[in-house]
Design an enzyme around this catalytic site. Sequence first.
Site, PDB file in Angstrom:
ATOM      1  N   CYS A  12     -26.479 -17.696  51.975  1.00 28.68           N
ATOM      2  CA  CYS A  12     -26.502 -18.808  51.212  1.00 28.68           C
ATOM      3  C   CYS A  12     -25.826 -20.191  52.000  1.00 28.68           C
ATOM      4  O   CYS A  12     -24.866 -20.329  52.905  1.00 28.68           O
ATOM      5  CB  CYS A  12     -25.338 -18.405  50.073  1.00 28.68           C
ATOM      6  SG  CYS A  12     -23.725 -17.978  49.786  1.00 28.68           S
ATOM      7  N   ASN A  67     -20.231  -8.135  51.148  1.00 25.37           N
ATOM      8  CA  ASN A  67     -20.503  -8.379  49.456  1.00 25.37           C
ATOM      9  C   ASN A  67     -19.714  -7.657  48.391  1.00 25.37           C
ATOM     10  O   ASN A  67     -19.727  -6.435  48.034  1.00 25.37           O
ATOM     11  CB  ASN A  67     -22.149  -8.781  48.540  1.00 25.37           C
ATOM     12  CG  ASN A  67     -22.801  -7.767  49.145  1.00 25.37           C
ATOM     13  OD1 ASN A  67     -22.215  -7.113  49.993  1.00 25.37           O
ATOM     14  ND2 ASN A  67     -24.148  -7.892  48.788  1.00 25.37           N
ATOM     15  N   ILE A  68     -19.605  -8.447  47.159  1.00 29.79           N
ATOM     16  CA  ILE A  68     -19.138  -7.918  45.945  1.00 29.79           C
ATOM     17  C   ILE A  68     -19.266  -7.985  44.306  1.00 29.79           C
ATOM     18  O   ILE A  68     -19.212  -9.467  43.785  1.00 29.79           O
ATOM     19  CB  ILE A  68     -17.222  -8.146  45.653  1.00 29.79           C
ATOM     20  CG1 ILE A  68     -16.842  -7.202  47.087  1.00 29.79           C
ATOM     21  CG2 ILE A  68     -16.877  -7.511  44.715  1.00 29.79           C
ATOM     22  CD1 ILE A  68     -15.049  -7.685  47.331  1.00 29.79           C
ATOM     23  N   GLU A  69     -20.080  -7.407  44.254  1.00 32.75           N
ATOM     24  CA  GLU A  69     -20.877  -7.878  42.744  1.00 32.75           C
ATOM     25  C   GLU A  69     -20.155  -8.479  41.766  1.00 32.75           C
ATOM     26  O   GLU A  69     -19.273  -7.365  41.112  1.00 32.75           O
ATOM     27  CB  GLU A  69     -22.304  -7.355  42.850  1.00 32.75           C
ATOM     28  CG  GLU A  69     -22.751  -7.767  44.270  1.00 32.75           C
ATOM     29  CD  GLU A  69     -24.295  -7.387  43.735  1.00 32.75           C
ATOM     30  OE1 GLU A  69     -25.773  -7.535  44.632  1.00 32.75           O
ATOM     31  OE2 GLU A  69     -24.593  -6.432  43.054  1.00 32.75           O
ATOM     32  N   GLU A 107     -19.762 -12.767  53.757  1.00 30.25           N
ATOM     33  CA  GLU A 107     -18.833 -13.416  55.026  1.00 30.25           C
ATOM     34  C   GLU A 107     -17.696 -14.472  54.512  1.00 30.25           C
ATOM     35  O   GLU A 107     -16.683 -14.373  55.142  1.00 30.25           O
ATOM     36  CB  GLU A 107     -20.331 -15.072  55.146  1.00 30.25           C
ATOM     37  CG  GLU A 107     -21.340 -14.949  55.050  1.00 30.25           C
ATOM     38  CD  GLU A 107     -22.285 -14.178  54.421  1.00 30.25           C
ATOM     39  OE1 GLU A 107     -22.058 -13.733  54.009  1.00 30.25           O
ATOM     40  OE2 GLU A 107     -23.727 -14.343  54.207  1.00 30.25           O
ATOM     41  N   CYS A 112     -19.907 -13.446  48.410  1.00 29.43           N
ATOM     42  CA  CYS A 112     -21.223 -13.063  49.514  1.00 29.43           C
ATOM     43  C   CYS A 112     -20.185 -12.153  50.727  1.00 29.43           C
ATOM     44  O   CYS A 112     -18.938 -12.268  50.902  1.00 29.43           O
ATOM     45  CB  CYS A 112     -21.384 -14.052  50.255  1.00 29.43           C
ATOM     46  SG  CYS A 112     -22.717 -14.598  49.041  1.00 29.43           S
ATOM     47  N   CYS A 147     -21.637 -19.937  51.404  1.00 25.18           N
ATOM     48  CA  CYS A 147     -21.180 -19.812  52.397  1.00 25.18           C
ATOM     49  C   CYS A 147     -21.378 -20.435  53.966  1.00 25.18           C
ATOM     50  O   CYS A 147     -20.166 -20.550  54.386  1.00 25.18           O
ATOM     51  CB  CYS A 147     -21.737 -18.319  53.029  1.00 25.18           C
ATOM     52  SG  CYS A 147     -21.096 -17.186  51.747  1.00 25.18           S
TER      53      CYS A 147
END
Length: 135
Positions: A95, A52-54, A65, A63, A98
């Site tokens: 989620c 995940n990369i916020e 995935e 996300c 995804c």
Amino acid sequence: MDIKLINKATSEDIALMKEARKAMKNSYSPYSKFPVGAALITDSGKIFTGCNIENASYGATNCAERTAIFKAVSEGERKIRKIAIVAKKGDAYPCGICRQVMSEFMDKNDIVLVEVNKEIKRFRLEEILPFAFEL
């Protein structure tokens, strides 16, 4: 970290979970403090990973995935057979977005592996997204 196996996990399942755990180490999650990793295998046998990369603009967050799926698709892969998802703390269910993206590149009977309470749970995509949007 040892992971208990339930629902008849295969050696391939275990290998994907280990790759997902490695990918999780690259997570950029300063806001949620919830690192997630994913690993998938395509019909051609290639493995792709993602984390995940916020972003401060939450809508720009991606996300684990989807990161793995987009990497695979950007390399010409169009058919994902199985995806594994792990989180550093808590359950790693994908989620809704995804799940819908998975349905674009996976068949309804393809396998989704999720780490839940340090155990591997195995689902068919159709079980976690029974009414996928399809054209």
